[in-house]
Design an enzyme around this catalytic site. Sequence first.
Site, PDB file in Angstrom:
ATOM      1  N   TYR A 203      52.587   5.710 -21.816  1.00 12.64           N
ATOM      2  CA  TYR A 203      54.054   5.150 -22.258  1.00 12.64           C
ATOM      3  C   TYR A 203      54.320   3.833 -21.374  1.00 12.64           C
ATOM      4  CZ  TYR A 203      58.759   5.053 -24.066  1.00 12.64           C
ATOM      5  OH  TYR A 203      60.046   4.868 -24.514  1.00 12.64           O
TER       6      TYR A 203
ATOM      7  N   SER B 129      61.173  -0.900 -23.065  1.00 15.03           N
ATOM      8  CA  SER B 129      61.927   0.078 -22.476  1.00 15.03           C
ATOM      9  C   SER B 129      61.981  -0.186 -21.051  1.00 15.03           C
ATOM     10  CB  SER B 129      61.112   1.408 -22.398  1.00 15.03           C
ATOM     11  OG  SER B 129      61.446   2.369 -21.611  1.00 15.03           O
TER      12      SER B 129
HETATM   13  P1  NAD Z   1      62.577   8.769 -32.142  1.00 17.96           P
HETATM   14  O1  NAD Z   1      61.586   9.923 -32.110  1.00 17.96           O
HETATM   15  O2  NAD Z   1      64.116   9.366 -32.659  1.00 17.96           O
HETATM   16  O3  NAD Z   1      62.378   7.753 -33.404  1.00 17.96           O
HETATM   17  C1  NAD Z   1      60.805   7.128 -33.537  1.00 17.96           C
HETATM   18  C2  NAD Z   1      60.450   6.737 -34.847  1.00 17.96           C
HETATM   19  O4  NAD Z   1      59.278   6.463 -34.830  1.00 17.96           O
HETATM   20  C3  NAD Z   1      60.876   7.859 -35.997  1.00 17.96           C
HETATM   21  O5  NAD Z   1      61.305   7.352 -37.289  1.00 17.96           O
HETATM   22  C4  NAD Z   1      59.328   8.169 -36.280  1.00 17.96           C
HETATM   23  O6  NAD Z   1      59.166   8.674 -37.385  1.00 17.96           O
HETATM   24  C5  NAD Z   1      58.484   6.833 -36.111  1.00 17.96           C
HETATM   25  N1  NAD Z   1      57.077   7.054 -35.872  1.00 17.96           N
HETATM   26  C6  NAD Z   1      56.794   7.686 -34.847  1.00 17.96           C
HETATM   27  N2  NAD Z   1      55.008   7.730 -35.135  1.00 17.96           N
HETATM   28  C7  NAD Z   1      55.141   6.898 -35.922  1.00 17.96           C
HETATM   29  C8  NAD Z   1      53.696   6.306 -36.654  1.00 17.96           C
HETATM   30  N3  NAD Z   1      52.774   6.470 -36.086  1.00 17.96           N
HETATM   31  N4  NAD Z   1      54.136   5.421 -37.631  1.00 17.96           N
HETATM   32  C9  NAD Z   1      55.111   5.291 -38.046  1.00 17.96           C
HETATM   33  N5  NAD Z   1      56.385   5.773 -37.646  1.00 17.96           N
HETATM   34  C10 NAD Z   1      56.433   6.479 -36.559  1.00 17.96           C
HETATM   35  O7  NAD Z   1      62.501   7.763 -31.029  1.00 17.96           O
HETATM   36  P2  NAD Z   1      63.766   6.764 -30.500  1.00 17.96           P
HETATM   37  O8  NAD Z   1      64.086   7.361 -29.229  1.00 17.96           O
HETATM   38  O9  NAD Z   1      64.562   6.410 -31.656  1.00 17.96           O
HETATM   39  O10 NAD Z   1      62.784   5.579 -29.979  1.00 17.96           O
HETATM   40  C11 NAD Z   1      62.463   4.322 -30.505  1.00 17.96           C
HETATM   41  C12 NAD Z   1      61.722   3.565 -29.800  1.00 17.96           C
HETATM   42  O11 NAD Z   1      62.719   3.250 -28.588  1.00 17.96           O
HETATM   43  C13 NAD Z   1      60.334   3.923 -29.225  1.00 17.96           C
HETATM   44  O12 NAD Z   1      59.771   2.627 -29.097  1.00 17.96           O
HETATM   45  C14 NAD Z   1      60.954   4.347 -27.834  1.00 17.96           C
HETATM   46  O13 NAD Z   1      59.855   3.989 -27.018  1.00 17.96           O
HETATM   47  C15 NAD Z   1      61.804   3.306 -27.137  1.00 17.96           C
HETATM   48  N6  NAD Z   1      62.798   3.836 -26.350  1.00 17.96           N
HETATM   49  C16 NAD Z   1      63.456   4.999 -26.690  1.00 17.96           C
HETATM   50  C17 NAD Z   1      64.142   5.348 -25.559  1.00 17.96           C
HETATM   51  C18 NAD Z   1      65.093   6.612 -25.374  1.00 17.96           C
HETATM   52  O14 NAD Z   1      65.712   6.891 -24.645  1.00 17.96           O
HETATM   53  N7  NAD Z   1      65.408   7.165 -26.585  1.00 17.96           N
HETATM   54  C19 NAD Z   1      64.537   4.723 -24.217  1.00 17.96           C
HETATM   55  C20 NAD Z   1      63.648   3.467 -24.232  1.00 17.96           C
HETATM   56  C21 NAD Z   1      62.981   3.086 -25.296  1.00 17.96           C
END
Ligand code: NAD
Length: 256
Positions: free
Chosen positions: A152, A139
Site C-alpha cells: 500500500y 494517502s
Molecule cells: P472502500 O473499501 O470503502 O472503497 C473502495 C472502493 O473501491 C469500493 O467501491 C470497492 O468496490 C472498489 N474497489 C476495490 N477493488 C476494486 C477493483 N479491483 N476494481 C474496481 N473497484 C474496486 O475504501 P475507502 O476507504 O473509501 O478507500 C478509497 C480510497 O481512499 C483508496 O484508494 C484508499 O487507499 C484511500 N484512502 C483511504 C483512507 C481511509 O482511511 N479510509 C485513507 C487514505 C486513503
Amino acid sequence: MKLSGKTALVTGSTSGIGLGIARVLAEAGADILLNGFGDPAAALAEVGRFGTRVRHHPADLGDVAQLEALFGFAQREFGGVDILVNNAGIQHVAPVDEFPVERWDAIIAVNLSAVFHCTRLALPGMRARGWGRIVNVASVHGQVGSVGKAAYVAAKHGVIGLTKVVGLETATTAITCNAICPGWVLTPLVQKQIDDRAAAGVDPQQAQHDLLAEKQPSLAFVTPEHLGELTLFLCSEAGSQVRGAAWNVDGGWLAQ
Ligand code: NAD
C-alpha cells in the site's frame, strides 16, 4: 451549477470516499460514472438524487481489458470523461517477509497501475476538449510509511510520483492533476482494520480510539464529504494553478 455539462468518472465509488466524492460532484451538477464492486443500486440512488445523469460500470480495475471497456462505456454514454477521480484502492496488512505475493500484485495493480491506465485513457479526450481535472486519492501513506503496509505504501508513494509527472506534462494546459492525501477516514477499508483489532480481543470503541491516537492528532476521522469538497475546489477555476500537488487532509498526521 458549477459542474453542469461535465462528466466525472469516480473509480471505486460504491462505498466510502469514492461515494462521498461522487455525491459532492453530482450535487455540483456533474454527470457521474460510478464504478466499484459494492451495491450499484444503492450508490446509483444516493448519487442520482441530485438529478444529473448517473451510471455504474462494474469494471475490475486490476484487469486492463475491463478498464479499457470502462472508458469505452464512458465514451458511448457520456461522450468522454472531464473529471477523473482515481479513488479505488485495497489494503492488506502483513510484514514484508510474510506478504502474500498475490496481495502485493493485486495492490500494485489496483492502487497504482490502474491510476496510470485511467490517466492515459482519459487524457486524449481532455486534451481534445481543452479542459480536464485528474484527482488521485493517494494517502498520507504516499508520504510516510507504517509497518505492515509495504504494498500500500509503495503504491501510494508511486501515485504521488505519477501525479507530479502528469502535473508537469499538462502544466501549460487547462488540465490539472493533483493528489489528495487523507489520514484515517472511517470507511469499510478502515473498519476492517478496527475489526481485526477487536477480533484480537480489544474493545471495539477502544480499538477505534487507539487507531486514531497512534497517528492522527485531531483524534477525529476525516470524512468523505471533506474530501469531496476539496475535489470540488480542485475542479474550480480557483484550483486551476494547483498542479502536481499532494494535499494532506489528515488531522495533523504529517505535521508530526
Ligand atoms: P472502500 O473499501 O470503502 O472503497 C473502495 C472502493 O473501491 C469500493 O467501491 C470497492 O468496490 C472498489 N474497489 C476495490 N477493488 C476494486 C477493483 N479491483 N476494481 C474496481 N473497484 C474496486 O475504501 P475507502 O476507504 O473509501 O478507500 C478509497 C480510497 O481512499 C483508496 O484508494 C484508499 O487507499 C484511500 N484512502 C483511504 C483512507 C481511509 O482511511 N479510509 C485513507 C487514505 C486513503
